[in-house]
Design an enzyme around this catalytic site. Structure first.
Site, PDB file in Angstrom:
ATOM      1  N   GLU A 127       0.765  -1.086   0.034  1.00  0.00           N
ATOM      2  CA  GLU A 127       0.027  -0.054   0.039  1.00  0.00           C
ATOM      3  C   GLU A 127       0.816   1.273  -0.025  1.00  0.00           C
ATOM      4  O   GLU A 127       0.533   2.213  -0.705  1.00  0.00           O
ATOM      5  CB  GLU A 127      -0.869  -0.080   1.174  1.00  0.00           C
ATOM      6  CG  GLU A 127      -2.164  -0.974   1.035  1.00  0.00           C
ATOM      7  CD  GLU A 127      -2.987  -0.777  -0.178  1.00  0.00           C
ATOM      8  OE1 GLU A 127      -2.986   0.162  -0.674  1.00  0.00           O
ATOM      9  OE2 GLU A 127      -3.565  -1.925  -0.753  1.00  0.00           O
TER      10      GLU A 127
ATOM     11  N   TYR B   1      -6.250   6.729   3.850  1.00  0.00           N
ATOM     12  CA  TYR B   1      -6.228   5.776   2.698  1.00  0.00           C
ATOM     13  C   TYR B   1      -5.669   4.619   3.512  1.00  0.00           C
ATOM     14  O   TYR B   1      -6.124   3.407   3.165  1.00  0.00           O
ATOM     15  CB  TYR B   1      -5.818   6.340   1.523  1.00  0.00           C
ATOM     16  CG  TYR B   1      -5.459   5.098   0.314  1.00  0.00           C
ATOM     17  CD1 TYR B   1      -6.495   4.555  -0.154  1.00  0.00           C
ATOM     18  CD2 TYR B   1      -4.562   4.598   0.479  1.00  0.00           C
ATOM     19  CE1 TYR B   1      -6.546   3.444  -1.109  1.00  0.00           C
ATOM     20  CE2 TYR B   1      -4.176   3.185  -0.241  1.00  0.00           C
ATOM     21  CZ  TYR B   1      -5.302   2.630  -1.067  1.00  0.00           C
ATOM     22  OH  TYR B   1      -5.142   1.608  -1.676  1.00  0.00           O
TER      23      TYR B   1
ATOM     24  N   ASP C 281      -9.566   6.379  -3.045  1.00  0.00           N
ATOM     25  CA  ASP C 281      -8.573   7.275  -3.873  1.00  0.00           C
ATOM     26  C   ASP C 281      -9.014   7.263  -5.173  1.00  0.00           C
ATOM     27  O   ASP C 281     -10.269   7.623  -5.233  1.00  0.00           O
ATOM     28  CB  ASP C 281      -7.506   5.791  -3.965  1.00  0.00           C
ATOM     29  CG  ASP C 281      -7.929   4.557  -5.128  1.00  0.00           C
ATOM     30  OD1 ASP C 281      -9.150   4.484  -5.433  1.00  0.00           O
ATOM     31  OD2 ASP C 281      -7.200   3.867  -5.676  1.00  0.00           O
TER      32      ASP C 281
ATOM     33  N   CYS D  42     -25.327   3.192 -13.482  1.00  0.00           N
ATOM     34  CA  CYS D  42     -24.304   4.149 -13.639  1.00  0.00           C
ATOM     35  C   CYS D  42     -24.992   5.434 -14.530  1.00  0.00           C
ATOM     36  O   CYS D  42     -25.522   5.125 -15.636  1.00  0.00           O
ATOM     37  CB  CYS D  42     -23.022   3.647 -14.480  1.00  0.00           C
ATOM     38  SG  CYS D  42     -21.690   5.043 -14.823  1.00  0.00           S
TER      39      CYS D  42
HETATM   40  S1  SF4 Z   1     -20.401   2.078 -16.563  1.00  0.00           S
HETATM   41 FE1  SF4 Z   1     -18.674   3.268 -17.352  1.00  0.00          FE
HETATM   42  S2  SF4 Z   1     -18.600   5.199 -16.385  1.00  0.00           S
HETATM   43 FE2  SF4 Z   1     -19.942   3.850 -15.376  1.00  0.00          FE
HETATM   44  S3  SF4 Z   1     -18.740   2.952 -13.584  1.00  0.00           S
HETATM   45 FE3  SF4 Z   1     -18.871   1.584 -15.403  1.00  0.00          FE
HETATM   46  S4  SF4 Z   1     -17.143   1.979 -16.647  1.00  0.00           S
HETATM   47 FE4  SF4 Z   1     -17.419   3.655 -15.244  1.00  0.00          FE
END
Ligand code: SF4
Length: 337
Positions: free
Chosen positions: A38, A126, A144, A209
């Protein structure tokens, strides 16, 4: 910031189980070896970190072996890894850990709690979270740069604050597999959710996402101010061809390492009994250094040191190499002073 629901944690853990890179520190449960990884991996690429990790584990297989060594030996083993203050603090940490608890130490064992780890030299939030979770299964979430990027993209955030990222990491920590969870998020950021070419089509958490259509828009790149520094140095050699070098003062740049005396500023020309040997460029995270190297044409009456016997920064190694080459190439005859 509202918590993002639906982060598919089980999918990410499964992806990590199946896709993690076979890194040597993942094959040990020794807290000391994990701590070394680390500290070495901070601001260092994994491939380079691996070379130095093997070197350090071999040289100092236990905390006691480092505590019993002079700091110069630790710096020598660390040579080339950069950020030498990390090596000095690691040495201080090993000596503190070896002290009996009655004297404020830890009786020779690395402590397992986040708070106790955080109290040790060179250990920040961290590293304390990483070591307590990976080596001791304590429920602490790491943050991080990789995790910050994943979080920013999941939420379409340009500049998430450190507090927001920590809060997100804390909320999503999988307590019964905290070490694996922290590593899974970092691994995702390092190999899939990369800064320039994220592979969203193969991302195990793509369903939650919000930034997956324009991932590289998040987060805004951090601007690092790089200071340009110009220096000059005149290297002298002794009659055996060893450079005259000194150990630099602790606390300064390259503290504790050996090298010739560096001077700030430009020089218009070589001084008396000197020749210009060349210019060395060297980059640190916040400094771009240009060093004009001169060599004394006089052989020093003092005794130098063999660079192989002392710890030197990569910059100093380049300077000595440039100066040494010039001694052989120069039309000047090197004189005994
Ligand atoms: S979908 Fe794409 S932008 Fe979203 S966390 Fe996964 S790799 Fe990253």
């Amino acid at each position: 910031m509202s918590a993002l629901g639906g982060l598919p944690q089980a999918k990410l853990l499964q992806w990590y189980d199946e896709n993690q890179r076979p890194l040597p520190w993942r094959e040990t449960s020794d807290p000391w070896a994990i701590l070394l990884s680390e500290i070495l991996l901070q601001q260092t690429q994994v491939s380079r970190g691996m070379v130095f990790w093997h070197r350090m584990v071999e040289a100092f297989p236990t905390i006691q072996s480092m505590a019993d060594s002079p700091v110069d030996r630790v710096l020598k083993a660390w040579e080339g890894a950069g950020y030498y203050s990390r090596a000095r603090r690691l040495h201080a940490l090993s000596q503190l850990v070896m002290l009996p608890s009655s004297e404020g130490g830890f009786d020779g064992s690395l402590p397992s709690s986040y708070e106790a780890l955080l109290s040790l030299p060179g250990i920040g939030p961290y590293t304390a979270a990483a070591v307590s979770s990976i080596a001791f299964s304590q429920p602490h979430a790491c943050v991080d740069g990789n995790i910050r990027r994943v979080m920013a993209r999941q939420h379409q955030l340009m500049e998430p604050s450190a507090r927001d990222v920590q809060s997100w990491a804390d909320q999503h920590l999988v307590h019964h597999r905290s070490g694996d969870w922290n590593q899974a998020l970092m691994e995702l950021g390092a190999t899939v959710c990369t800064p320039k070419k994220p592979q969203c089509h193969s991302c195990p958490i793509q369903t939650s996402c919000r930034g997956r259509d324009t991932p590289t828009a998040y987060p805004l790149p951090k601007k690092t101010k790089v200071r340009e520094v110009t220096l000059w140095v005149c290297v002298e050699f002794d009659r055996l061809g060893n450079p005259i070098i000194q150990q630099r003062q602790q606390g300064g740049l390259f503290g504790g390492l050996w090298g010739p005396q560096l001077h700030e500023g430009e020089r218009s020309d070589a001084g008396n009994n000197e020749v210009y040997a060349g210019t060395v460029a060297h980059k640190l995270s916040h400094r771009a250094m240009t060093v004009h190297v001169y060599v004394s044409t006089q052989i020093s009456p003092d005794s130098g040191f063999n660079p192989a016997d002392v710890a030197m920064s990569v910059l100093d190694q380049k300077i000595i190499e440039t100066a040494s080459m010039s001694r052989y190439d120069s039309a000047y005859t090197f004189q005994k002073s």
